[in-house]
Motif scaffolding. Structure first.
Motif, PDB file in Angstrom:
ATOM      1  N   ARG A  85      -0.406  29.020  50.275  1.00 27.82           N
ATOM      2  CA  ARG A  85       0.166  28.008  49.385  1.00 27.82           C
ATOM      3  C   ARG A  85      -0.500  26.652  49.584  1.00 27.82           C
ATOM      4  NH1 ARG A  85       6.555  29.608  49.805  1.00 27.82           N
ATOM      5  NH2 ARG A  85       6.348  31.515  48.552  1.00 27.82           N
ATOM      6  N   ILE A  86      -0.591  25.925  48.461  1.00 29.85           N
ATOM      7  CA  ILE A  86      -1.148  24.570  48.469  1.00 29.85           C
ATOM      8  C   ILE A  86      -0.258  23.715  47.577  1.00 29.85           C
ATOM      9  CG2 ILE A  86      -3.097  23.111  47.751  1.00 29.85           C
ATOM     10  CD1 ILE A  86      -4.965  25.440  48.356  1.00 29.85           C
ATOM     11  N   ALA A  87      -0.002  22.484  48.021  1.00 26.20           N
ATOM     12  CA  ALA A  87       0.703  21.494  47.205  1.00 26.20           C
ATOM     13  C   ALA A  87      -0.270  20.351  46.938  1.00 26.20           C
ATOM     14  CB  ALA A  87       1.945  20.978  47.924  1.00 26.20           C
ATOM     15  N   VAL A  88      -0.287  19.879  45.695  1.00 24.03           N
ATOM     16  CA  VAL A  88      -1.167  18.771  45.314  1.00 24.03           C
ATOM     17  C   VAL A  88      -0.369  17.713  44.567  1.00 24.03           C
ATOM     18  CG1 VAL A  88      -3.230  20.225  45.149  1.00 24.03           C
ATOM     19  CG2 VAL A  88      -1.886  19.783  43.101  1.00 24.03           C
ATOM     20  N   ARG A  89      -0.885  16.489  44.627  1.00 20.05           N
ATOM     21  CA  ARG A  89      -0.440  15.428  43.735  1.00 20.05           C
ATOM     22  C   ARG A  89      -1.612  15.159  42.819  1.00 20.05           C
ATOM     23  NH1 ARG A  89      -2.989  11.055  43.746  1.00 20.05           N
ATOM     24  NH2 ARG A  89      -1.451  10.066  42.434  1.00 20.05           N
ATOM     25  N   PHE A  90      -1.333  14.710  41.621  1.00 22.40           N
ATOM     26  CA  PHE A  90      -2.428  14.469  40.692  1.00 22.40           C
ATOM     27  C   PHE A  90      -2.069  13.355  39.735  1.00 22.40           C
ATOM     28  CE2 PHE A  90       0.270  17.632  38.712  1.00 22.40           C
ATOM     29  CZ  PHE A  90       0.414  17.151  37.425  1.00 22.40           C
ATOM     30  N   GLU A  91      -3.099  12.863  39.082  1.00 23.60           N
ATOM     31  CA  GLU A  91      -2.930  11.974  37.940  1.00 23.60           C
ATOM     32  C   GLU A  91      -4.062  12.264  36.984  1.00 23.60           C
ATOM     33  OE1 GLU A  91      -2.923   8.165  39.986  1.00 23.60           O
ATOM     34  OE2 GLU A  91      -4.894   7.741  39.181  1.00 23.60           O
ATOM     35  N   TYR A  92      -3.745  12.131  35.703  1.00 26.45           N
ATOM     36  CA  TYR A  92      -4.798  12.264  34.705  1.00 26.45           C
ATOM     37  C   TYR A  92      -4.552  11.270  33.597  1.00 26.45           C
ATOM     38  CZ  TYR A  92      -1.603  15.542  32.208  1.00 26.45           C
ATOM     39  OH  TYR A  92      -0.550  16.139  31.575  1.00 26.45           O
TER      40      TYR A  92
END
Length: 139
Positions: A85-92
């Motif tokens: 499992r991987i958790a990410v934060r993002f913005e676009y």
């Protein structure tokens, strides 16, 4: 024969960062068919208020998304990882057909199969109106 998409779980910090960068690079192509190949045939998504199942629905969703979200540019950041499992934060950033710019912020939780294909993706996303001069992500 199953497709494989390295790096494979269990993830280390280095391999998780590579997986996140590969996802960012793929999504920035805005090619729904190419992006869909990183997911299992029966991948389950929650994207905002939508529930999406399987590659065909992923392609349809992304095709519609990028027809509405013009000049889309994404940045992802590793937040946490463990096992498969991987958790990410993002913005676009993107603009609509009328020229209104938006920055969309969110978090994703990913789960991978043994071949490195994503079988679950849960995304929570919020949009903020911005002006063109407030953009931070270059095209």
């Amino acid at each position: 024969m199953h497709d494989t998409r390295p790096p494979l779980p269990p993830f280390t910090e280095e391999s998780a960062r590579l997986k996140v960068q590969a996802a960012e690079d793929a999504w920035n192509t805005r090619d729904p068919e190419k992006v869909s190949l990183a997911y299992t045939e029966d991948s389950e998504w929650r994207n905002r208020d939508l529930f999406i199942n399987g590659r065909a629905e992923i392609v349809a969703f992304l095709t519609d998304k990028w027809a509405r979200e013009l000049d889309y540019r994404l940045r992802k950041e590793l937040w946490a990882y463990t096992g498969n499992r991987i958790a990410v934060r993002f913005e676009y950033e993107w603009h609509d057909a009328q020229g209104q710019w938006f920055r969309s912020y969110g978090n994703e939780n990913w789960e991978f199969d043994d071949n490195g294909l994503m079988r679950k993706r849960y995304a929570s996303i919020n949009d903020v109106r911005i002006t063109a001069d407030q953009r931070r992500i270059a095209l």
